[in-house]
Design an enzyme around this catalytic site. Structure first.
Site, PDB file in Angstrom:
ATOM      1  N   LEU A 243       0.864  -1.175   0.000  1.00 17.04           N
ATOM      2  CA  LEU A 243       0.000   0.000   0.000  1.00 17.04           C
ATOM      3  C   LEU A 243       0.905   1.231   0.000  1.00 17.04           C
ATOM      4  CD1 LEU A 243      -1.859  -2.325   0.891  1.00 17.04           C
ATOM      5  CD2 LEU A 243      -3.056  -0.698   2.352  1.00 17.04           C
ATOM      6  N   ILE A 244       1.029   1.892  -1.138  1.00 15.12           N
ATOM      7  CA  ILE A 244       1.988   2.966  -1.303  1.00 15.12           C
ATOM      8  C   ILE A 244       1.281   4.314  -1.382  1.00 15.12           C
ATOM      9  CG2 ILE A 244       2.058   2.690  -3.831  1.00 15.12           C
ATOM     10  CD1 ILE A 244       5.117   3.403  -3.568  1.00 15.12           C
ATOM     11  N   LYS A 325      -8.564   3.493   7.344  1.00 17.16           N
ATOM     12  CA  LYS A 325      -7.567   2.430   7.195  1.00 17.16           C
ATOM     13  C   LYS A 325      -8.249   1.073   6.998  1.00 17.16           C
ATOM     14  CE  LYS A 325      -3.556   4.470   7.432  1.00 17.16           C
ATOM     15  NZ  LYS A 325      -2.637   4.289   8.556  1.00 17.16           N
ATOM     16  N   GLY A 347       3.589   0.712   5.532  1.00 19.09           N
ATOM     17  CA  GLY A 347       4.737   1.392   6.136  1.00 19.09           C
ATOM     18  C   GLY A 347       4.458   1.868   7.545  1.00 19.09           C
ATOM     19  N   GLN A 356      -1.860   4.389  14.442  1.00 21.94           N
ATOM     20  CA  GLN A 356      -0.847   3.349  14.512  1.00 21.94           C
ATOM     21  C   GLN A 356      -0.487   2.964  15.949  1.00 21.94           C
ATOM     22  OE1 GLN A 356       2.426   4.472  11.896  1.00 21.94           O
ATOM     23  NE2 GLN A 356       1.010   4.983  10.251  1.00 21.94           N
ATOM     24  N   CYS A 516      -8.029  25.796   1.684  1.00 19.95           N
ATOM     25  CA  CYS A 516      -7.927  24.790   2.751  1.00 19.95           C
ATOM     26  C   CYS A 516      -6.779  25.200   3.657  1.00 19.95           C
ATOM     27  CB  CYS A 516      -7.733  23.377   2.199  1.00 19.95           C
ATOM     28  SG  CYS A 516      -6.100  23.058   1.523  1.00 19.95           S
TER      29      CYS A 516
END
Length: 542
Positions: A243-244, A325, A347, A356, A516
């Site tokens: 997953l990049i 996620k 990563g 995480q 933004c």
């Protein structure tokens, strides 16, 4: 695009073995008889192969490749298979650079013969990037009949190297000889010392080390030994789907699995338009081209803007990061299962961001039975950035804009699985299914070959004109928490995930200044609108 088939794991491995050639297979059969038998036969096999295959030594420079130590300790069948695949990979990588080389695989090393018109710097650069190579050296090969033959040949060649410097001689010997390795070291060392050209012998910290390997009836004088990247030959392990995102972390995790011998396919979740995808494609192609070009892989692009929009509209803002996620893992797992890929790679690193934490990672993992691998799980951010610099992706990753559209406000760090699953009942999963259905893949080789289209220009302003409307593209929660206030300016709120479907309904006689917090999402949306033909958009910096 017209999809060309890319071989699966077993076919890719078979192709790599086939590329290793008849000569390597024959020499490896000798190795299967056992290390001692291989040692005796190896020198003979090498010299005979040169003659049988019509190799004119005067037209080639030769390198000896040493295997990654973990390959050497494998069982005979596994070791033989890995060497065969590595020889094929070496040939393929050189071939991809337009260089035809001779590759001869033996039981514990590989000879690579490179045409003289190719510089040693070019050849060394290529060898240094091929997984499975522990080190490699430039080598001169000579026949001999006695120890004196070796001394007469090696001493004149070593003299220029040791002039004015301390030195030592190191010898590795195989097979049955009338002399030992130590005896040859002492004899050659004595000849060199007595020449008076060196600064003396130093066994502990020499400035120059003369490396010699004796094998059968040939000896090899090694020089300019360099390190490889180690690891296992590509395609000796099963395929993975990385997953990049284009940032620092996912590039390093992808490299780690290439180095470990896995073909790495790439999965990108596009949440920022064409420009975002172009940047990620460039990083993925760079990693593949530099370290994994012996095998073809796929780059998958999944349109995720609508998934993000659904999350922002329906999911509790504290839980958005974890839910996003989980949606990514669901989508990636579907692609992996469809492609016969057994594991996902991310990563992620413990504690680096709110999603995480160990608790959150556990909740994320529960969403799919597909194995999720995290090679960076205990690495510090600076260590990851340093690794980026080492493998060459730092500049690409640093240039990738930080995506600001889906950052949860006060995100949870201790997600409860039950509550997450209740929140996800609000989500329309047909949107996720459509994203997977609309995903497309590209042969990563074609990314480097495709011409780059001209990027539309985006104008930046710092003031609001009389006919301008400021368009706040932030997510509703962020806009509500920090309302945008500009004296005398007309402000409209249109979240970025609705721009594609609702911008056309606005008064097109007006000029819209997209805003933004960081200026990233506003620029990306302005680019998308420009590509679709809208000329009345600019980006405002406040």
């Amino acid at each position: 695009m017209e999809e060309k088939d890319i071989p699966g794991q077993e076919e890719a491995e078979a192709q790599a073995e086939a590329a290793s050639g008849k000569e390597e297979a024959e020499s490896l059969k000798e190795g299967q008889a056992g290390p001692e038998a291989a040692a005796e036969a190896e020198g003979k096999a090498h010299s005979e192969a040169d003659t049988e295959n019509g190799i004119d030594e005067s037209k080639y420079s030769t390198f000896i490749v040493k295997l990654f130590p973990e390959i050497v300790v494998k069982s005979k069948p596994v070791r033989t298979r890995m060497i065969r695949i590595l020889t094929g990979n070496i040939r393929n990588v050189f071939q991809n650079s337009g260089i035809r080389v001779k590759v001869l695989g033996n039981w514990d090393r590989i000879f690579v013969k490179v045409p003289l018109e190719v510089s040693t710097e070019t050849a060394s650069d290529i060898l240094s990037r091929i997984p499975g190579i522990h080190s490699f050296s430039e080598v001169l090969s000579f026949p001999y009949a006695s120890l004196d033959d070796i001394l007469k040949t090696a001493a004149p060649l070593a003299m220029p190297e040791i002039t004015g410097k301390t030195f030592c001689v190191r010898v590795k010997r195989k097979g049955q000889e009338t002399f030992t390795s130590v005896e040859l070291e002492r004899a050659l060392g004595e000849v060199l010392w007595e020449s008076g050209k060196s600064a003396g012998v130093s066994l502990k910290k020499p400035q120059i080390t003369i490396h010699i390997e004796v094998d059968g009836k040939r000896f090899y004088l090694l020089s300019n030994t360099r390190k490889g990247i180690g690891g296992y030959p590509l395609s000796t392990q099963e395929d993975v789907l990385s997953l990049i995102s284009g940032g620092f972390d996912s590039g390093v995790s992808s490299f780690d699995f290439i180095r470990r011998g896995a073909r790495v396919h790439y999965c990108f979740f596009n949440m920022g338009g064409r420009e975002h995808e172009i940047g990620v494609r460039e990083e993925a192609h760079f990693i593949w081209k530099k370290y994994g070009s012996s095998h073809r892989v796929k780059f998958f692009a999944v349109p995720f803007e609508d998934v993000v929009g659904e999350i922002l509209e329906k999911i509790d803002h504290h839980l958005m990061g974890v839910v996003l996620k989980r949606m990514m893992m669901r989508a990636a797992a579907k692609i992996a299962e469809r492609e016969g890929i057994k594991a996902l790679v991310t990563g992620e690193s413990v504690g680096q961001v709110s999603s995480q934490t160990i608790t959150n990672l556990s909740v994320i993992d529960r969403v799919t039975p597909v194995l999720i691998l995290r090679p960076l799980i205990t690495m510090d951010k600076q260590d990851i950035i340093d690794k980026c610099r080492e493998i060459g992706t730092e500049d690409l990753a640093a240039a990738m804009p930080e995506y600001c559209g889906v950052i949860s406000q006060k995100p949870t760090i201790h997600a409860d699985l039950g509550r997450i699953e209740e929140e996800e009942k609000k989500f329309d999963f047909s949107i996720l299914d459509k994203a997977v259905e609309d995903s497309r893949w590209t042969d990563i080789k074609e990314i480097g070959e495709a011409p780059k289209g001209a990027e539309p220009e985006v104008e930046y302003v710092t003031a609001v004109g009389a006919s301008d409307v400021v368009l706040d593209v932030r997510a509703p929660d962020e806009a509500e928490e920090n309302p945008l206030k500009l004296d005398g300016a007309e402000i409209k709120e249109l979240p970025f995930y609705k721009i594609a479907t609702e911008f056309g309904n606005l008064d097109q006689t007006k000029t819209y200044l997209l805003y933004c917090r960081n200026g990233v999402m506003s620029r990306l949306q302005a680019l998308i609108l420009k590509e679709r033909g809208f000329k009345n958009v600019k980006v405002i910096r406040i």
